[in-house]
Design a protein around this motif. Structure first.
Motif, PDB file in Angstrom:
ATOM      1  N   GLY A 194       0.853  -1.184   0.000  1.00 12.63           N
ATOM      2  CA  GLY A 194       0.000   0.000   0.000  1.00 12.63           C
ATOM      3  C   GLY A 194       0.886   1.230   0.000  1.00 12.63           C
ATOM      4  N   PHE A 195       1.111   1.789   1.174  1.00 13.40           N
ATOM      5  CA  PHE A 195       2.029   2.920   1.287  1.00 13.40           C
ATOM      6  C   PHE A 195       3.431   2.560   0.773  1.00 13.40           C
ATOM      7  N   TYR A 196       3.937   1.451   1.276  1.00 12.51           N
ATOM      8  CA  TYR A 196       5.378   1.171   1.185  1.00 12.51           C
ATOM      9  C   TYR A 196       5.663   0.061   0.178  1.00 12.51           C
ATOM     10  N   VAL A 197       6.470   0.394  -0.819  1.00 10.01           N
ATOM     11  CA  VAL A 197       6.866  -0.586  -1.827  1.00 10.01           C
ATOM     12  C   VAL A 197       8.375  -0.838  -1.821  1.00 10.01           C
ATOM     13  N   GLY A 198       9.112  -0.070  -1.007  1.00  3.95           N
ATOM     14  CA  GLY A 198      10.556  -0.248  -0.897  1.00  3.95           C
ATOM     15  C   GLY A 198      11.332   0.611  -1.883  1.00  3.95           C
ATOM     16  N   ASP A 199      12.562   0.912  -1.515  1.00  4.99           N
ATOM     17  CA  ASP A 199      13.412   1.796  -2.321  1.00  4.99           C
ATOM     18  C   ASP A 199      13.671   1.266  -3.720  1.00  4.99           C
ATOM     19  N   ASN A 200      13.671  -0.054  -3.877  1.00  6.08           N
ATOM     20  CA  ASN A 200      14.053  -0.655  -5.157  1.00  6.08           C
ATOM     21  C   ASN A 200      12.869  -0.915  -6.087  1.00  6.08           C
ATOM     22  N   SER A 201      11.706  -0.496  -5.695  1.00  7.72           N
ATOM     23  CA  SER A 201      10.515  -0.730  -6.519  1.00  7.72           C
ATOM     24  C   SER A 201      10.567   0.072  -7.808  1.00  7.72           C
ATOM     25  N   MET A 202       9.984  -0.494  -8.873  1.00  9.21           N
ATOM     26  CA  MET A 202       9.842   0.228 -10.131  1.00  9.21           C
ATOM     27  C   MET A 202       8.744   1.285 -10.042  1.00  9.21           C
ATOM     28  N   ILE A 203       7.888   1.176  -9.022  1.00  7.86           N
ATOM     29  CA  ILE A 203       6.854   2.185  -8.801  1.00  7.86           C
ATOM     30  C   ILE A 203       7.525   3.434  -8.237  1.00  7.86           C
ATOM     31  N   PRO A 204       7.328   4.609  -8.838  1.00 10.83           N
ATOM     32  CA  PRO A 204       7.978   5.824  -8.342  1.00 10.83           C
ATOM     33  C   PRO A 204       7.683   6.026  -6.859  1.00 10.83           C
ATOM     34  N   ASN A 205       8.763   6.295  -6.090  1.00 13.01           N
ATOM     35  CA  ASN A 205       8.602   6.376  -4.642  1.00 13.01           C
ATOM     36  C   ASN A 205       9.589   7.348  -4.027  1.00 13.01           C
ATOM     37  N   THR A 206       9.308   7.738  -2.825  1.00  6.99           N
ATOM     38  CA  THR A 206      10.207   8.557  -2.015  1.00  6.99           C
ATOM     39  C   THR A 206      10.522   7.781  -0.752  1.00  6.99           C
ATOM     40  N   GLU A 207      11.765   7.339  -0.619  1.00 11.40           N
ATOM     41  CA  GLU A 207      12.190   6.511   0.511  1.00 11.40           C
ATOM     42  C   GLU A 207      11.266   5.304   0.682  1.00 11.40           C
ATOM     43  N   GLY A 208      10.849   4.738  -0.450  1.00 13.99           N
ATOM     44  CA  GLY A 208      10.049   3.520  -0.428  1.00 13.99           C
ATOM     45  C   GLY A 208       8.553   3.736  -0.384  1.00 13.99           C
ATOM     46  N   VAL A 209       8.096   4.984  -0.182  1.00  9.61           N
ATOM     47  CA  VAL A 209       6.659   5.275  -0.137  1.00  9.61           C
ATOM     48  C   VAL A 209       6.202   5.772  -1.495  1.00  9.61           C
ATOM     49  N   ARG A 210       5.108   5.216  -2.004  1.00 14.87           N
ATOM     50  CA  ARG A 210       4.614   5.540  -3.339  1.00 14.87           C
ATOM     51  C   ARG A 210       4.362   7.037  -3.485  1.00 14.87           C
ATOM     52  N   ASN A 211       4.878   7.606  -4.576  1.00 12.38           N
ATOM     53  CA  ASN A 211       4.668   9.031  -4.832  1.00 12.38           C
ATOM     54  C   ASN A 211       3.212   9.364  -5.142  1.00 12.38           C
TER      55      ASN A 211
END
Length: 519
Positions: free
Chosen positions: A60-77
């Motif tokens: 949900g919130f957290y996908v991790g730093d290495n996710s292909m989903i754009p994120n900030t410190e692992g949290v989805r943008n």
């Protein structure tokens, strides 16, 4: 026919439950009360809740730093952007029932060194603690929202909670502030809002209120107020639904200088053993859900009356930090993950409860919708890289205009929504005036079939221009999907007349409307 102040609907509900008609017409007139002595609607009524439950945090919130989903410190943008748009004032974490099994030191330091635990409350899944204190508090900074931390009283210790306060708040040199710096954070976050356990009467320890009151006093004695301007805002684990004795015991036994807020939990559940489908529900189930949702009014009135006995100056706030709809999980999903779809029924629950909270702004100072992402009445749902905004999200977005605005008291005779011989108030409303002199009026018509018409004279407010937005759909069961994410979204609303300062509003069946009036 007696005119009722809208923010005291208990009598109306009692009459309606016996099928006594209080309104014979689908037309009603709203009167504006005295605004001079009215309270301010705290922005914190529009708070949210994120528990380590199902796919709320992870996936949900957290996908991790290495996710292909754009994120900030692992949290989805995309989630960050959506919650910024809502202007969420606070976010409660890490639970819920999970809070009283959570040991915060497990979630700090290098992720590869963090121990795993089993989430025994929600699905029996392994929790790897990759999302912890730094992740959450940094997220709150990005969102520009106040963190609300739920402390572990059930399985934790006084020292553990005192250390967490010092870790997050102390500027000087100490074992906990040094540990924080070792983990990459020099300046403290200055966390003001703290829950002292969760549902102590149930999953938080199955305690008696007298025992919990003593435990509460013991824990807060060792929580340092020194590092937060005005001191910590400490919230006692409060009652479930109509457990008025719980509130009585806490208000009687806890000194007011140790207590800033008392919690209340109420979900719109028709039957805990048979909660009904999230999308395939009948009008019978809809009506019963609306009845449970309307119960929030009575609960607030009665709990507030008890608080008034011991706190006539209203120094202690009522905190409804869990509320919302609760149904059977979506078909084919893990029963322990509490994932459900979000329909127009949920929009009705959201609008109704926010209006109730607004109208009780003298005592209700914070509320937290359960929950933010992928759990219960979520404002956001995700499926891998996809994300959708729910009808509840749109209601919260429409209603955000009330945050920190001055309540405009309303009174009126609501039309009835009648089903199988029972009746409920069909229409609920609240209004406010913001610092710029703009009036906002939010109105909900829960009737499943009937349009209702309301009239309000705005001459005393000097309103000259009206604009509006509406949330509605063809069927109560309608919802946004990943294939059709914009099926339900707010539209411009023009079905009103405004002549000589008098506003007449046509309310379609099961609709939510927010109007703005400017001078």
């Amino acid at each position: 026919m007696k005119t009722l102040r809208f923010y005291s609907l208990t009598a109306l509900m009692l009459f309606s439950s016996f099928g006594i008609s209080l309104a014979q017409s689908s037309r009603s007139t709203i009167q504006i009360g005295n605004i001079e002595d009215a309270p301010t609607i705290s922005k914190h009524i529009y708070g949210h809740f994120a528990e380590h439950l199902g796919r709320c945090i992870y996936e949900g919130f957290y996908v991790g730093d290495n996710s292909m989903i754009p994120n900030t410190e692992g949290v989805r943008n995309d989630i960050i952007d959506a919650l910024k748009e809502l202007q969420i004032p606070n976010l409660r974490w890490p639970g819920g029932c999970f809070a009283d099994t959570y040991h915060w030191k497990d979630g700090i330091g290098p992720q590869e060194n963090r121990p795993t635990i089993v989430n025994t409350w929600w699905g029996g899944v392994t929790e790897d603690n990759s999302f912890g204190t730094h992740n959450f508090l940094n997220l709150c900074e990005v969102l520009e929202t106040e963190p609300y931390l739920s402390g572990n009283v059930g399985s934790g210790t006084v020292q553990e909670l005192a250390d967490w306060v010092q870790y997050t708040n102390f500027k000087g040199k100490s074992p906990m502030s040094d540990l924080r710096r070792e983990n990459g954070r020099d300046e403290p976050w200055t966390v003001k809002y703290w829950g002292i356990g969760n549902e102590a009467w149930g999953c938080g320890g199955n305690m008696r209120p007298e025992y919990y009151a003593d435990i509460y006093k013991k824990y807060v004695t060792f929580m340092s107020d020194a590092d937060v301007e005005g001191g910590l805002y400490k919230i006692a684990s409060g009652a479930s639904n109509d457990d008025y004795n719980w509130t009585e015991v806490l208000m009687k036994n806890i000194p007011k200088n140790m207590l800033q807020g008392v919690a209340l939990h109420h979900y719109s559940v028709i039957d805990w053993s048979a909660k009904g489908s999230d999308v395939d529900f009948t009008e019978d189930l809809y009506f019963k859900t609306m009845k449970e949702s309307w119960l929030m009014e009575e609960l607030i009135v009665k709990h507030t009356a008890i608080m008034d006995k011991y706190d006539k100056e209203k120094k202690v706030d009522l905190i409804v930090d869990e509320w919302g709809g609760w149904y059977e999980v979506a078909e084919g999903t893990n029963p322990g993950f509490l994932y459900q779809q979000n329909t127009m029924r949920d929009a009705m629950i959201a609008g109704m409860n926010l209006n109730i909270f607004n109208n009780h702004a003298d005592r209700v100072k914070m509320a937290n919708l359960a929950q933010t992402v992928n759990v219960l009445q979520a404002v956001i749902l995700t499926d891998k890289e996809k994300m959708i905004l729910t009808p509840t999200y749109h209601v919260m977005n429409m209603f955000k205009v009330h945050q920190d605005a001055k309540l405009i008291p309303l009174s009126f005779e609501s039309p009835e929504y009648t089903f199988n011989g029972e009746s409920l108030p069909a229409v609920n409303a609240s209004a406010s005036m913001d610092d710029a002199g703009r009036m906002h009026l939010s109105i909900v018509n829960i009737d499943a079939h009937k349009e209702n018409i309301v009239t309000i004279d705005l001459n005393t407010l000097g309103i000259k221009k009206i604009t509006g937005r509406i949330l509605m759909s063809d069927k109560l069961q309608d919802h946004n999907t990943f294939d059709n994410p914009n099926k339900i979204e707010p539209k411009e609303y023009k079905d009103f007349t405004f002549k000589k300062g008098v506003l007449e509003i046509e309310l379609p069946a099961f609709s939510v409307i927010v109007l703005e009036g400017s001078k």
